[in-house]
Write a protein that holds these residues in place. Structure first.
Motif, PDB file in Angstrom:
ATOM      1  N   TRP A  18      47.464  33.615 114.896  1.00  0.00           N
ATOM      2  CA  TRP A  18      48.117  34.912 114.800  1.00  0.00           C
ATOM      3  C   TRP A  18      49.624  34.771 114.907  1.00  0.00           C
ATOM      4  CZ3 TRP A  18      51.188  37.567 118.288  1.00  0.00           C
ATOM      5  CH2 TRP A  18      51.503  38.868 117.934  1.00  0.00           C
ATOM      6  N   LYS A  19      50.069  33.907 115.832  1.00  0.00           N
ATOM      7  CA  LYS A  19      51.507  33.690 116.006  1.00  0.00           C
ATOM      8  C   LYS A  19      52.121  33.114 114.734  1.00  0.00           C
ATOM      9  CE  LYS A  19      53.100  32.006 119.940  1.00  0.00           C
ATOM     10  NZ  LYS A  19      53.207  31.150 121.138  1.00  0.00           N
ATOM     11  N   GLN A  20      51.431  32.177 114.107  1.00  0.00           N
ATOM     12  CA  GLN A  20      51.943  31.575 112.883  1.00  0.00           C
ATOM     13  C   GLN A  20      51.980  32.596 111.749  1.00  0.00           C
ATOM     14  OE1 GLN A  20      49.412  28.191 112.266  1.00  0.00           O
ATOM     15  NE2 GLN A  20      50.572  26.878 113.673  1.00  0.00           N
ATOM     16  N   GLN A  21      50.961  33.405 111.663  1.00  0.00           N
ATOM     17  CA  GLN A  21      50.911  34.431 110.627  1.00  0.00           C
ATOM     18  C   GLN A  21      52.041  35.445 110.829  1.00  0.00           C
ATOM     19  OE1 GLN A  21      47.220  36.571 110.418  1.00  0.00           O
ATOM     20  NE2 GLN A  21      47.887  37.832 108.696  1.00  0.00           N
ATOM     21  N   ALA A  22      52.252  35.854 112.054  1.00  0.00           N
ATOM     22  CA  ALA A  22      53.326  36.799 112.350  1.00  0.00           C
ATOM     23  C   ALA A  22      54.681  36.184 112.003  1.00  0.00           C
ATOM     24  CB  ALA A  22      53.280  37.208 113.817  1.00  0.00           C
ATOM     25  N   LYS A  23      54.853  34.908 112.293  1.00  0.00           N
ATOM     26  CA  LYS A  23      56.106  34.220 111.981  1.00  0.00           C
ATOM     27  C   LYS A  23      56.332  34.177 110.468  1.00  0.00           C
ATOM     28  CE  LYS A  23      58.624  29.943 112.812  1.00  0.00           C
ATOM     29  NZ  LYS A  23      58.562  28.603 113.379  1.00  0.00           N
ATOM     30  N   LYS A  24      55.282  33.887 109.710  1.00  0.00           N
ATOM     31  CA  LYS A  24      55.388  33.853 108.246  1.00  0.00           C
ATOM     32  C   LYS A  24      55.742  35.231 107.694  1.00  0.00           C
ATOM     33  CE  LYS A  24      52.248  30.014 107.364  1.00  0.00           C
ATOM     34  NZ  LYS A  24      50.942  29.606 106.818  1.00  0.00           N
ATOM     35  N   GLU A  25      55.085  36.263 108.216  1.00  0.00           N
ATOM     36  CA  GLU A  25      55.367  37.628 107.772  1.00  0.00           C
ATOM     37  C   GLU A  25      56.810  38.008 108.065  1.00  0.00           C
ATOM     38  OE1 GLU A  25      52.480  40.187 109.590  1.00  0.00           O
ATOM     39  OE2 GLU A  25      50.857  39.451 108.300  1.00  0.00           O
ATOM     40  N   LYS A  26      57.300  37.596 109.217  1.00  0.00           N
ATOM     41  CA  LYS A  26      58.680  37.876 109.592  1.00  0.00           C
ATOM     42  C   LYS A  26      59.647  37.171 108.636  1.00  0.00           C
ATOM     43  CE  LYS A  26      61.490  38.060 113.769  1.00  0.00           C
ATOM     44  NZ  LYS A  26      61.557  37.722 115.186  1.00  0.00           N
ATOM     45  N   GLU A  27      59.338  35.937 108.264  1.00  0.00           N
ATOM     46  CA  GLU A  27      60.184  35.186 107.328  1.00  0.00           C
ATOM     47  C   GLU A  27      60.174  35.834 105.947  1.00  0.00           C
ATOM     48  OE1 GLU A  27      58.550  31.246 107.546  1.00  0.00           O
ATOM     49  OE2 GLU A  27      59.568  30.794 109.440  1.00  0.00           O
ATOM     50  N   VAL A  28      58.994  36.296 105.506  1.00  0.00           N
ATOM     51  CA  VAL A  28      58.886  36.956 104.208  1.00  0.00           C
ATOM     52  C   VAL A  28      59.706  38.243 104.205  1.00  0.00           C
ATOM     53  CG1 VAL A  28      57.285  38.186 102.681  1.00  0.00           C
ATOM     54  CG2 VAL A  28      56.676  35.943 103.575  1.00  0.00           C
ATOM     55  N   LEU A  29      59.600  39.023 105.267  1.00  0.00           N
ATOM     56  CA  LEU A  29      60.369  40.265 105.369  1.00  0.00           C
ATOM     57  C   LEU A  29      61.871  39.991 105.385  1.00  0.00           C
ATOM     58  CD1 LEU A  29      58.243  42.338 107.908  1.00  0.00           C
ATOM     59  CD2 LEU A  29      58.566  42.790 105.476  1.00  0.00           C
ATOM     60  N   ALA A  30      62.282  38.958 106.089  1.00  0.00           N
ATOM     61  CA  ALA A  30      63.704  38.601 106.130  1.00  0.00           C
ATOM     62  C   ALA A  30      64.191  38.177 104.748  1.00  0.00           C
ATOM     63  CB  ALA A  30      63.941  37.485 107.147  1.00  0.00           C
ATOM     64  N   ALA A  31      63.393  37.403 104.026  1.00  0.00           N
ATOM     65  CA  ALA A  31      63.765  36.982 102.670  1.00  0.00           C
ATOM     66  C   ALA A  31      63.845  38.185 101.738  1.00  0.00           C
ATOM     67  CB  ALA A  31      62.757  35.962 102.145  1.00  0.00           C
ATOM     68  N   GLN A  32      62.918  39.109 101.885  1.00  0.00           N
ATOM     69  CA  GLN A  32      62.906  40.316 101.070  1.00  0.00           C
ATOM     70  C   GLN A  32      64.143  41.177 101.368  1.00  0.00           C
ATOM     71  OE1 GLN A  32      59.431  42.771 101.753  1.00  0.00           O
ATOM     72  NE2 GLN A  32      59.205  43.143  99.568  1.00  0.00           N
ATOM     73  N   GLU A  33      64.490  41.278 102.626  1.00  0.00           N
ATOM     74  CA  GLU A  33      65.669  42.040 103.028  1.00  0.00           C
ATOM     75  C   GLU A  33      66.936  41.412 102.452  1.00  0.00           C
ATOM     76  OE1 GLU A  33      67.627  42.802 107.263  1.00  0.00           O
ATOM     77  OE2 GLU A  33      65.617  43.666 107.116  1.00  0.00           O
ATOM     78  N   ASP A  34      67.018  40.080 102.491  1.00  0.00           N
ATOM     79  CA  ASP A  34      68.168  39.391 101.917  1.00  0.00           C
ATOM     80  C   ASP A  34      68.250  39.635 100.409  1.00  0.00           C
ATOM     81  OD1 ASP A  34      68.882  38.407 104.391  1.00  0.00           O
ATOM     82  OD2 ASP A  34      67.983  36.422 104.075  1.00  0.00           O
ATOM     83  N   ALA A  35      67.101  39.610  99.739  1.00  0.00           N
ATOM     84  CA  ALA A  35      67.069  39.853  98.296  1.00  0.00           C
ATOM     85  C   ALA A  35      67.522  41.276  97.983  1.00  0.00           C
ATOM     86  CB  ALA A  35      65.671  39.603  97.748  1.00  0.00           C
TER      87      ALA A  35
END
Length: 130
Positions: A18-35
């Motif tokens: 769960w922690k790894q999945q949450a970390k991945k989701e956070k990274e995806v959201l950050a990349a999307q925000e940067d885009a």
């Protein structure tokens, strides 16, 4: 025995997946925000810097809207449309209201610009409507 039950209740089990999945989701959201930020920056660069917000810009904006509604201004490549006299009249009325509410508070140059603009728009409206 009651003490043992309390110890069992307080024990927290952390699921590493769960922690790894949450970390991945956070990274995806950050990349999307940067885009999204980059896209917004590119769009702002496309139209260049905006002019200073002042009285002349306000008059110009309302005038442009009235001219588009009258069909006197066209966008290149856009198909021909019938004049929207109601929208044109609304924008002219807005400029008249602006003239009325700012009477005595404008510089002579601002008064002249507003007065001349209104006269030109009124003549254009009569020409198109008639």
């Amino acid at each position: 025995m009651a003490e043992e039950e309390k110890k069992k209740e307080k024990k927290i089990i952390v699921d590493e997946d769960w922690k790894q999945q949450a970390k991945k989701e956070k990274e995806v959201l950050a990349a999307q925000e940067d885009a999204d930020k980059e896209k917004a920056k590119e769009q702002s660069e496309e139209h260049g810097p905006l002019p200073q917000g002042n009285f002349a810009a306000l008059v110009s904006m309302l005038t442009t809207q009235a001219l588009f509604a009258l069909g006197l201004l066209k966008i290149k490549g856009q198909e021909e449309k019938e004049p929207d006299l109601a929208l044109a009249k609304y924008n002219i009325d807005m400029l008249e209201t602006l003239e009325e509410k700012t009477k005595g508070n404008l510089t002579s140059e601002e008064e002249l610009v507003l007065s001349n603009t209104l006269n030109e728009l009124r003549m254009g409206y009569v020409k198109i409507a008639g």
